[in-house]
Design a protein around this motif. Sequence first.
Motif, mmCIF file in Angstrom:
data_model
loop_
_atom_site.group_PDB
_atom_site.id
_atom_site.type_symbol
_atom_site.label_atom_id
_atom_site.label_comp_id
_atom_site.label_asym_id
_atom_site.label_seq_id
_atom_site.Cartn_x
_atom_site.Cartn_y
_atom_site.Cartn_z
ATOM 1 N N THR A 1 63.227 15.755 6.510
ATOM 2 C CA THR A 1 62.832 16.472 5.300
ATOM 3 C C THR A 1 64.079 16.827 4.509
ATOM 4 O OG1 THR A 1 60.998 17.441 6.534
ATOM 5 C CG2 THR A 1 61.530 18.445 4.430
ATOM 6 N N VAL A 2 64.002 16.694 3.207
ATOM 7 C CA VAL A 2 65.080 17.113 2.300
ATOM 8 C C VAL A 2 64.482 18.139 1.344
ATOM 9 C CG1 VAL A 2 66.636 16.407 0.453
ATOM 10 C CG2 VAL A 2 66.382 14.967 2.489
ATOM 11 N N SER A 3 65.085 19.321 1.308
ATOM 12 C CA SER A 3 64.568 20.417 0.478
ATOM 13 C C SER A 3 65.584 20.800 -0.601
ATOM 14 C CB SER A 3 64.256 21.641 1.352
ATOM 15 O OG SER A 3 63.155 21.392 2.192
ATOM 16 N N PRO A 4 65.441 20.248 -1.793
ATOM 17 C CA PRO A 4 66.336 20.659 -2.886
ATOM 18 C C PRO A 4 65.962 22.039 -3.414
ATOM 19 C CG PRO A 4 65.332 18.490 -3.282
ATOM 20 C CD PRO A 4 64.555 19.157 -2.186
ATOM 21 N N GLY A 5 66.971 22.741 -3.907
ATOM 22 C CA GLY A 5 66.738 23.900 -4.743
ATOM 23 C C GLY A 5 66.523 23.413 -6.165
ATOM 24 N N PRO A 6 66.828 24.213 -7.184
ATOM 25 C CA PRO A 6 66.669 23.764 -8.562
ATOM 26 C C PRO A 6 67.513 22.524 -8.859
ATOM 27 C CG PRO A 6 66.947 26.141 -8.493
ATOM 28 C CD PRO A 6 67.238 25.637 -7.104
ATOM 29 N N VAL A 7 66.883 21.533 -9.466
ATOM 30 C CA VAL A 7 67.558 20.277 -9.798
ATOM 31 C C VAL A 7 67.392 20.024 -11.289
ATOM 32 C CG1 VAL A 7 67.701 17.793 -9.336
ATOM 33 C CG2 VAL A 7 67.053 19.363 -7.501
ATOM 34 N N LYS A 8 68.447 19.554 -11.907
ATOM 35 C CA LYS A 8 68.469 19.356 -13.353
ATOM 36 C C LYS A 8 67.758 18.055 -13.725
ATOM 37 C CE LYS A 8 71.688 19.626 -17.266
ATOM 38 N NZ LYS A 8 73.125 19.657 -17.645
ATOM 39 N N THR A 9 66.436 18.120 -13.784
ATOM 40 C CA THR A 9 65.615 16.970 -14.147
ATOM 41 C C THR A 9 64.873 17.244 -15.445
ATOM 42 O OG1 THR A 9 63.692 17.808 -12.948
ATOM 43 C CG2 THR A 9 65.249 16.424 -11.700
ATOM 44 N N GLU A 10 64.235 16.210 -15.983
ATOM 45 C CA GLU A 10 63.422 16.403 -17.187
ATOM 46 C C GLU A 10 62.278 17.368 -16.916
ATOM 47 O OE1 GLU A 10 62.131 12.590 -18.483
ATOM 48 O OE2 GLU A 10 64.145 11.866 -18.935
ATOM 49 N N GLY A 11 61.709 17.275 -15.714
ATOM 50 C CA GLY A 11 60.628 18.186 -15.359
ATOM 51 C C GLY A 11 61.081 19.637 -15.321
ATOM 52 N N MET A 12 62.274 19.873 -14.763
ATOM 53 C CA MET A 12 62.813 21.233 -14.722
ATOM 54 C C MET A 12 63.093 21.745 -16.131
ATOM 55 S SD MET A 12 63.784 23.955 -13.214
ATOM 56 C CE MET A 12 63.916 23.619 -11.459
ATOM 57 N N GLU A 13 63.625 20.884 -16.982
ATOM 58 C CA GLU A 13 63.904 21.296 -18.354
ATOM 59 C C GLU A 13 62.614 21.678 -19.083
ATOM 60 O OE1 GLU A 13 66.127 18.141 -20.130
ATOM 61 O OE2 GLU A 13 67.948 18.569 -18.981
ATOM 62 N N ALA A 14 61.546 20.888 -18.856
ATOM 63 C CA ALA A 14 60.264 21.205 -19.493
ATOM 64 C C ALA A 14 59.713 22.527 -18.968
ATOM 65 C CB ALA A 14 59.271 20.071 -19.243
ATOM 66 N N PHE A 15 59.856 22.746 -17.659
ATOM 67 C CA PHE A 15 59.413 23.998 -17.039
ATOM 68 C C PHE A 15 60.142 25.188 -17.654
ATOM 69 C CE2 PHE A 15 60.307 27.219 -13.743
ATOM 70 C CZ PHE A 15 59.016 27.595 -13.387
ATOM 71 N N LEU A 16 61.467 25.091 -17.773
ATOM 72 C CA LEU A 16 62.259 26.192 -18.324
ATOM 73 C C LEU A 16 61.957 26.415 -19.806
ATOM 74 C CD1 LEU A 16 65.679 25.445 -16.604
ATOM 75 C CD2 LEU A 16 64.127 27.337 -16.086
ATOM 76 N N ASN A 17 61.767 25.319 -20.537
ATOM 77 C CA ASN A 17 61.434 25.451 -21.959
ATOM 78 C C ASN A 17 60.101 26.165 -22.149
ATOM 79 O OD1 ASN A 17 63.567 24.320 -23.541
ATOM 80 N ND2 ASN A 17 63.007 22.287 -22.808
ATOM 81 N N GLY A 18 59.120 25.793 -21.326
ATOM 82 C CA GLY A 18 57.805 26.411 -21.438
ATOM 83 C C GLY A 18 57.843 27.901 -21.163
ATOM 84 N N TYR A 19 58.518 28.271 -20.080
ATOM 85 C CA TYR A 19 58.598 29.687 -19.731
ATOM 86 C C TYR A 19 59.448 30.458 -20.744
ATOM 87 C CZ TYR A 19 56.064 29.936 -15.333
ATOM 88 O OH TYR A 19 55.060 29.957 -14.403
ATOM 89 N N ALA A 20 60.503 29.830 -21.266
ATOM 90 C CA ALA A 20 61.346 30.492 -22.273
ATOM 91 C C ALA A 20 60.547 30.773 -23.541
ATOM 92 C CB ALA A 20 62.563 29.629 -22.589
ATOM 93 N N ASN A 21 59.751 29.797 -23.967
ATOM 94 C CA ASN A 21 58.925 29.989 -25.167
ATOM 95 C C ASN A 21 57.912 31.112 -24.971
ATOM 96 O OD1 ASN A 21 60.179 27.956 -26.625
ATOM 97 N ND2 ASN A 21 58.759 26.367 -25.937
ATOM 98 N N ASN A 22 57.289 31.128 -23.799
ATOM 99 C CA ASN A 22 56.300 32.177 -23.527
ATOM 100 C C ASN A 22 56.925 33.564 -23.476
ATOM 101 O OD1 ASN A 22 54.213 30.336 -23.375
ATOM 102 N ND2 ASN A 22 54.375 30.081 -21.159
#
Length: 263
Positions: free
Chosen positions: A183-204
């Motif tokens: 098993t490989v367990s990453p913490g936060p990774v700088k992906t397009e999905g993470m950027e979309a997640f952060l953008n969504g929460y920032a806007n809200n």
Amino acid sequence: MQNEQNYNNELKGKIALVTGGTKGIGKAIADKLTQAGAKVIVVARNHGQKPNPEHHFLAGDISNAQDTEALVKEIVDKFGKVDILINNVGGLNSPGGGYSVLTDEHWEKDLQVNLLSAVRLDRLLLPLMTAQKDGVIIHISSTSGLVPQWEANLVYGVAKSALNTYSKSLSNEVANKGIRVLTVSPGPVKTEGMEAFLNGYANNAGISVEQMTQTMMDKIGGIPMGRMAEPTEVAELVCFLVSPKASYLTGANYLIDGGNIPL
């Protein structure tokens, strides 16, 4: 990156299957395995924005049992075997806000994507690996499986925690058959999905993406290295784990989190 490893065609002759291999961590892993000499099959719902022409792309939804069975049949018919399986498909599909906003449908969808898709694919491909007495399975989990954040990812964290336990149990069952499971367990990774997640929460929240990123890092206890991981850094670890250099490794959960989890 300057610290990337040279695997000297170590995986030549190996057939690798990477789920969710057209973007983010999955694509980085698929690219790295290709560089190491493996013939790489990627499964995803679509090609993604920057497909690698060296990858053998198959379209499908592995959260669906019928799709998965059809995909495995096609893979066996075309390639005859799978030596390396990277169960990378996953994602946060449920709303934040805790238990009270989560329906049965939210739970079922996230469990299908983050747990049962891997269970199903392992079950279909393990007989091939057992017959050849060789194979490596990597489950891409998350540090959320160890330290879930109920406000943002309750179902996701539960599903990844279950994936961790399943992966360890499976490794014990098949170790004497020549198959390694990790098993490989990453913490936060700088992906397009993470950027979309952060953008969504920032806007809200009415704050900047930079403020949201810092809030997230503070919420998880901080990252001593001061940044998110790059997808290629996760891929380097995975490529090592499937290589002959890691031949005695099985059953472990490798955290790649910049020092975040205080274990």
